[in-house]
Design an enzyme around this catalytic site. Structure first.
Site, PDB file in Angstrom:
ATOM      1  N   HIS A  76       0.841  -1.201   0.000  1.00 21.78           N
ATOM      2  CA  HIS A  76       0.000   0.000   0.000  1.00 21.78           C
ATOM      3  C   HIS A  76       0.880   1.257   0.000  1.00 21.78           C
ATOM      4  CE1 HIS A  76      -2.911   3.050   1.208  1.00 21.78           C
ATOM      5  NE2 HIS A  76      -2.197   3.300   2.282  1.00 21.78           N
ATOM      6  N   ASP A 126       6.086  22.173 -26.210  1.00 22.48           N
ATOM      7  CA  ASP A 126       6.093  20.805 -25.676  1.00 22.48           C
ATOM      8  C   ASP A 126       7.140  20.758 -24.578  1.00 22.48           C
ATOM      9  OD1 ASP A 126       6.117  17.925 -25.323  1.00 22.48           O
ATOM     10  OD2 ASP A 126       5.217  17.786 -27.306  1.00 22.48           O
ATOM     11  N   TRP A 146       7.000   0.033   4.001  1.00 24.50           N
ATOM     12  CA  TRP A 146       7.420   0.769   2.802  1.00 24.50           C
ATOM     13  C   TRP A 146       8.786   1.397   3.003  1.00 24.50           C
ATOM     14  CZ3 TRP A 146       8.644   5.789   1.267  1.00 24.50           C
ATOM     15  CH2 TRP A 146       8.507   6.771   2.233  1.00 24.50           C
ATOM     16  N   SER A 174      12.789   6.431 -13.889  1.00 26.81           N
ATOM     17  CA  SER A 174      11.687   7.172 -14.497  1.00 26.81           C
ATOM     18  C   SER A 174      11.538   8.550 -13.865  1.00 26.81           C
ATOM     19  CB  SER A 174      10.398   6.363 -14.357  1.00 26.81           C
ATOM     20  OG  SER A 174       9.284   7.174 -14.536  1.00 26.81           O
ATOM     21  N   SER A 175      11.579   8.610 -12.527  1.00 23.49           N
ATOM     22  CA  SER A 175      11.437   9.904 -11.837  1.00 23.49           C
ATOM     23  C   SER A 175      12.572  10.842 -12.178  1.00 23.49           C
ATOM     24  CB  SER A 175      11.476   9.719 -10.324  1.00 23.49           C
ATOM     25  OG  SER A 175      10.379   9.069  -9.890  1.00 23.49           O
ATOM     26  N   HIS A 223      13.284  12.015   3.577  1.00 25.80           N
ATOM     27  CA  HIS A 223      12.662  13.250   3.997  1.00 25.80           C
ATOM     28  C   HIS A 223      12.462  14.230   2.854  1.00 25.80           C
ATOM     29  CE1 HIS A 223      10.433  15.290   6.912  1.00 25.80           C
ATOM     30  NE2 HIS A 223      10.858  16.389   6.337  1.00 25.80           N
ATOM     31  N   GLU A 267      11.955  13.344   0.009  1.00 24.08           N
ATOM     32  CA  GLU A 267      10.876  12.692  -0.740  1.00 24.08           C
ATOM     33  C   GLU A 267       9.499  13.176  -0.260  1.00 24.08           C
ATOM     34  OE1 GLU A 267      10.472  10.733  -3.250  1.00 24.08           O
ATOM     35  OE2 GLU A 267       8.457   9.954  -2.928  1.00 24.08           O
ATOM     36  N   TYR A 306       8.771  16.024   0.777  1.00 22.05           N
ATOM     37  CA  TYR A 306       8.536  17.354   0.195  1.00 22.05           C
ATOM     38  C   TYR A 306       8.327  17.262  -1.311  1.00 22.05           C
ATOM     39  CZ  TYR A 306       9.242  19.082   4.754  1.00 22.05           C
ATOM     40  OH  TYR A 306       9.069  19.297   6.092  1.00 22.05           O
ATOM     41  N   SER A 326      -1.727  27.234  -4.813  1.00 24.01           N
ATOM     42  CA  SER A 326      -1.436  28.639  -5.099  1.00 24.01           C
ATOM     43  C   SER A 326      -1.987  29.084  -6.446  1.00 24.01           C
ATOM     44  CB  SER A 326       0.075  28.886  -5.079  1.00 24.01           C
ATOM     45  OG  SER A 326       0.614  28.425  -3.875  1.00 24.01           O
ATOM     46  N   HIS A 370      15.074  12.981  12.221  1.00 21.93           N
ATOM     47  CA  HIS A 370      13.913  13.061  13.110  1.00 21.93           C
ATOM     48  C   HIS A 370      13.016  11.827  12.941  1.00 21.93           C
ATOM     49  CE1 HIS A 370      11.536  15.570   9.933  1.00 21.93           C
ATOM     50  NE2 HIS A 370      11.323  14.295   9.756  1.00 21.93           N
ATOM     51  N   HIS A 371      13.301  11.012  11.916  1.00 23.53           N
ATOM     52  CA  HIS A 371      12.601   9.732  11.802  1.00 23.53           C
ATOM     53  C   HIS A 371      13.273   8.678  12.673  1.00 23.53           C
ATOM     54  CE1 HIS A 371      10.229  11.037   8.282  1.00 23.53           C
ATOM     55  NE2 HIS A 371      11.282  11.778   8.025  1.00 23.53           N
ATOM     56  N   THR A 380       6.576  27.005   6.074  1.00 21.59           N
ATOM     57  CA  THR A 380       5.274  26.401   5.812  1.00 21.59           C
ATOM     58  C   THR A 380       4.169  27.305   6.324  1.00 21.59           C
ATOM     59  OG1 THR A 380       6.389  24.307   6.206  1.00 21.59           O
ATOM     60  CG2 THR A 380       4.016  24.221   5.942  1.00 21.59           C
ATOM     61  N   LYS A 393       3.403  30.055   3.980  1.00 22.92           N
ATOM     62  CA  LYS A 393       2.540  29.662   2.864  1.00 22.92           C
ATOM     63  C   LYS A 393       1.076  29.644   3.285  1.00 22.92           C
ATOM     64  CE  LYS A 393       4.814  26.871  -0.279  1.00 22.92           C
ATOM     65  NZ  LYS A 393       4.953  27.914  -1.164  1.00 22.92           N
ATOM     66  N   ARG A 398       1.689   0.767  15.039  1.00 22.45           N
ATOM     67  CA  ARG A 398       1.311   0.650  13.638  1.00 22.45           C
ATOM     68  C   ARG A 398       1.771  -0.690  13.082  1.00 22.45           C
ATOM     69  NH1 ARG A 398       5.753   4.550  10.558  1.00 22.45           N
ATOM     70  NH2 ARG A 398       4.696   3.816   8.699  1.00 22.45           N
TER      71      ARG A 398
END
Lengths: 177, 522
Positions: free
Chosen positions: B73, B102, B138, B166-167, B250, B252, B254, B265, B299-300, B325, B328, B447
Site C-alpha cells: 500500500h 512541448d 514501505w 523514471s522519476s 525526507h 521525498e 517534500y 497557489s 527526526h525519523h 510552511t 505559505k 502501527r
C-alpha cells in the site's frame, strides 16, 4: 538546442554524482562518528589510569554479552552490574564457550550506551583487544580491566557496555574494526 | 491560437498513438490515468488493512499477508500514485503555463512514462510469488529487507530502480523545459507558482532519487553478492540503512507536497478573484523548505539511539521548517481574505487542503519534539500524521488540480453536482478514517500490527467505516472523469472567471499542438 545539451549534461552529472555520494556516505558517517565520538564506539587501545579517584559519586556500570546470529558460541556476563567511582580500577568477568567441535576464532566488539560515555570509559586491558581462539567445546573466562574518567559528565549515572562476539574464523588475521 | 491543422499532423491513430507518442498532453494523460489506476490498487490494499482492523483479533487475512498489504500500500501510493500524478500534471500544464510548444525532451518523456508500467507490474507480480510480496514496510529497513526478506525482494529492488530512473528522467525533463523553454518575456519571477514548485521539486528529485538507487543497490549486493553494508556481522551497520533511507526519504515527502503547494497557489487566487498574496515570499518559502529538507532526516530516527546533540539538532531543524510552511498557509488565507469567493469543487478541495494539511503540520510539530516522539514513535499517531499530510495534502491537491484543469483537457465542464458529492464524501470519509488514529496512537496502539488491544476497538471500527466511505467515494471521481471525457457543457477558453495564466489563452480543449510561436507575457 546547444544550451539544452549543456544543462542536460550538468543534470546527468548531478545524478551520477548523487548516486556516488550515496555510497560515499557509508565511510563519511564513520569518519563523522570518529571525529565527534558519536555512535558509542570505543577505541581499542589500552589507556593509563591517572590515579585520581572521585569518591563523591558512584556510577553504575552494566555489562551485556551477545553473540552475533552466525556465532555458535555461548557468551555470558558474570558481572552483570557493578558500582564504581570515577578513577577507580575495576574488573568485569565473562564466560565464553565454543559450542562447536571445531577450532574457531572470535572477536568481541563493544558498544557503549549512552554514547557520550564512550570517550570516558578507559580500558587498561580487555579481551576485546585480541582475537579469541577457542578449540572445539573449549570454555574460557575472559575479563576487562577498566576505569572511568573523572571528567565523566555529571548527568551520566549509568553506563552500559554491550559486547557482541563475531565469528572471524574465515577472515584474514587482521584486527577487526 | 494555432489549431491542429497546418503543416503539423494530429495524433496518430490506434494504440501506436499511446506507445510512440512524444506529445506532452498525451503523455500527461497517460501518467494521470496510470496513477489513478495505482491509486485504486493501493487503495484496495488499504481496504484489506481496514477490513482486518474492523475488530480485534485475526479474522480476514493472515498476519504475513497483512504485512505485505501495509508494505505494498505504502510503496504503490508513494511511487505509483502520488509521484506519477504530479509528473502527469507537470507534463500537461508546465508547457501550457510557460508558453512552450512541448516538453524539452519529448522522446525521453515517452521513455520515462513507459518505464512505470513495467516497474509496477514487476512490483505487483511479487504478490503471487513464493514467499509472498515484500513485507518489511514501505521504509524497508535492513535487516528486515535483507537478511529476513522474502525472495521476492530482488524484484522489489529492480522495481524501485526502474521507478527511480523514471522519476529522475522526468525531473531532468522538467528542469530543462522550465529553464530553457519559457516564453521569451517570462522571467523567473513571473512564472506561475505551480511551475516554480515543480522546478524546485525536480531539483530535489535529481538530488535524492540517486541516493535511494544507491541504497537499494547496497541491499542487492548485501543479499546476493556477500557485501555487508547493513550487516553488523561483516562490519556493516543496520542503522546506516536508516540514515541513507531518510536522507532520501525526507526530501521525498517534500517532493510529494511542494507541487501540491503550487496547485493550491493557482486555485485559491482564481476562486478568490484576487492575485496571490505574497508571490515572492511563496517562492522563497518553497526554496527554503526544499533546502531545510536535507537537514532533518534523523527526526525519523529519534529512538535508534542517536546522541543528545543529534536529537536537539534534528528537533530544532524540523521545527524550523514550520516557519516557511506557516508563511505559505498565511499567504493562502490572506489571498482569500476579502476576496469574492465562490466554492466550485476545485476550491472546496483547495480549502480542505489548507485546513487539513495544517492539522497534519501541527501533528508533525508534535512529533518533532524528540522527548515526546519516544512515546509517539511507530504508533498510529504517526500514521494519522502522515495520512493527514498525504491524503488531504497531496491527494486532495491532485483532485483539485484535476477538477480545475479538466475542462481545459477535455473541452467539457465536469458535473459540478457529482464533483461536490465526491468532495463531501471524501472529506467526511477521510476525517472519519484518520482523525481517530490520533487518539489510538496517543494511547499506544502500534502501527503495522494486524491485531490490537480491545480498548482500541471503537475507534478502529470508526476508522474502518470511514476508510470504506473514502475508498468507494473515489468511484464518483471515475464517474465524473468518464462523463466529462464523453461530453457535457462546452467549456470556454477561460474556464473560470478569475483565472489568470497562459493556459487559459488556448482554446478548450487544448489543441494537440499549442504555442508553436511563443506568446507575449505581460
Amino acid at each position: 538546442m546547444k544550451s539544452n545539451r549543456k544543462l542536460i549534461l550538468q543534470l546527468c552529472g548531478a545524478t551520477v554524482g548523487m548516486f556516488l555520494f550515496g555510497f560515499a556516505l557509508v565511510p563519511l558517517y564513520d569518519v563523522f562518528c570518529d571525529i565527534t565520538g558519536l555512535n558509542g564506539k570505543l577505541e581499542l587501545v589500552a589507556k593509563k589510569n591517572t590515579g585520581v579517584i572521585d569518591t563523591s559519586r558512584a556510577i553504575k556500570v552494566q555489562f551485556i554479552a551477545n553473540t552475533n546470529e552466525n556465532m555458535p558460541w555461548d557468551f555470558v556476563a558474570k558481572d552483570v552490574e557493578m558500582t564504581v567511582h570515577p578513577g577507580e580500577n575495576a574488573r568485569a568477568d565473562f564466560f565464553v564457550q565454543n559450542l562447536t567441535n571445531e577450532q574457531m576464532v572470535g572477536q568481541a566488539i563493544v558498544s557503549v550506551s549512552p554514547s557520550i560515555g564512550a570517550k570516558y570509559f578507559h580500558k587498561t586491558q580487555c579481551f576485546c583487544f585480541d582475537r579469541q581462539v577457542l578449540n572445539g567445546k573449549q570454555a574460557q573466562e575472559v575479563s576487562v580491566l577498566f576505569s572511568l574518567d573523572t571528567d565523566l559528565p555529571d548527568r551520566v549515572k549509568k553506563i552500559t557496555l554491550s559486547y557482541t562476539f563475531f565469528d572471524i574464523t574465515d577472515l584474514q588475521p587482521v584486527a577487526a574494526n | 491560437m494555432t489549431s491542429a491543422v497546418g503543416h503539423h499532423h494530429g495524433p496518430a491513430t490506434g494504440i501506436t498513438r499511446w506507445l510512440f507518442t512524444t506529445n506532452h498532453k498525451d503523455i500527461g494523460s497517460m501518467y494521470l490515468i496510470f496513477s489513478l489506476l495505482m491509486f485504486f490498487i493501493g487503495g484496495s490494499m488499504a481496504l484489506v488493512i481496514r477490513m482486518e482492523l474492523v475488530e480485534p483479533g485475526l479474522q480476514v487475512v493472515q498476519p504475513e499477508f497483512f504485512n505485505q498489504m501495509t508494505t505494498m500500500h505504502g510503496l504503490i501510493m508513494v511511487f505509483g500514485a502520488v509521484m506519477p500524478a504530479f509528473v502527469g500534471l507537470a507534463n500537461w500544464m508546465v508547457p501550457l503555463m510557460i508558453g512552450a510548444p512541448d516538453m524539452a525532451l519529448p522522446r525521453l518523456n515517452n521513455f520515462s512514462f513507459w518505464l512505470l508500467p513495467f516497474a509496477f507490474f514487476m512490483l505487483l507480480s511479487t504478490l503471487v510469488m513464493d514467499g509472498g510480496a515484500p513485507d518489511f514496510g514501505w521504509t524497508f529497513y535492513a535487516p528486515l529487507s535483507t537478511t529476513y526478506a522474502p525472495p521476492s525482494v530482488t524484484f522489489f529492488i529492480f522495481a524501485i530502480h526502474l521507478a527511480g530512473v523514471s522519476s529522475i528522467l522526468g525531473a531532468i525533463n522538467v528542469i530543462v523545459t522550465i529553464m530553457n523553454m519559457r516564453a521569451p518575456t517570462m522571467s523567473y519571477m513571473k512564472m506561475p507558482l505551480f511551475v516554480w514548485t515543480w522546478l524546485i521539486t525536480a531539483f530535489l528529485l535529481v538530488a535524492v532519487m540517486p541516493v535511494l538507487a544507491g541504497t537499494v543497490t547496497m541491499m542487492l549486493t548485501d543479499i546476493h553478492f556477500g557485501t555487508s553494508f547493513f550487516d553488523a556481522g561483516g562490519g556493516g551497520d543496520p542503522v546506516l540503512f536508516q540514515h541513507l533511507f531518510w536522507f532520501f526519504g525526507h526530501p521525498e515527502v517534500y517532493i510529494m507536497i511542494l507541487p501540491a503547494f503550487g496547485i493550491i497557489s493557482q486555485i485559491v487566487p482564481t476562486f478568490s478573484r484576487k492575485p496571490l498574496f505574497g508571490y515572492a515570499s511563496m517562492v522563497y518559502a518553497t526554496s527554503s523548505i526544499a533546502l531545510l529538507s536535507f537537514t532533518v532526516w534523523a527526526h525519523h530516527m529519534f529512538t535508534v539511539g542517536i546522541p543528545l546533540v543529534g536529537e536537539l539538532f534534528f528537533m530544532y531543524a524540523t521545527m524550523l521548517i514550520s516557519v516557511p510552511t506557516g508563511v505559505k498557509v498565511f499567504n493562502w488565507v490572506a489571498t482569500m481574505f476579502r476576496g469574492s469567493m465562490t466554492f466550485e469543487t476545485p476550491m472546496l478541495f483547495a480549502i480542505a487542503f489548507i485546513v487539513l494539511f495544517t492539522i497534519g503540520g501541527f501533528s508533525g510539530l508534535m512529533l518533532a519534539i524528540s522527548p515526546a516522539d519516544f512515546q509517539y514513535h511507530d504508533t498510529y499517531f504517526v500514521v494519522a500524521h502522515f495520512h493527514y499530510v498525504l491524503v488531504p495534502g497531496a491527494v486532495f491537491s491532485i483532485m483539485a488540480a484535476a477538477y480545475y484543469w479538466m475542462p481545459k483537457w477535455t473541452g467539457n465542464m465536469y458535473d459540478e453536482y457529482l464533483g461536490k458529492c465526491h468532495f463531501w464524501c471524501s472529506f467526511v470519509g477521510l476525517n472519519l478514517t484518520f482523525f481517530p488514529m490520533h487518539f489510538v496512537g496517543l494511547a499506544g496502539m502500534p502501527r503495522r500490527i494486524p491485531d490490537y488491544s480491545i480498548q482500541f476497538a471503537d475507534f478502529n471500527l470508526v476508522s474502518s467505516l470511514g476508510g470504506f466511505l473514502f475508498g468507494f467515494s473515489q468511484l464518483i471521481f471515475v464517474l465524473v472523469v468518464v462523463k466529462c471525457v464523453k461530453g457535457g457543457k462546452k467549456a470556454e477558453a477561460v474556464v473560470w472567471e478569475g483565472a489568470e495564466g497562459l493556459e487559459w489563452q488556448v482554446p478548450s480543449p487544448a489543441p494537440y499542438h499549442t504555442f508553436e510561436t511563443p506568446p507575449e507575457v505581460k
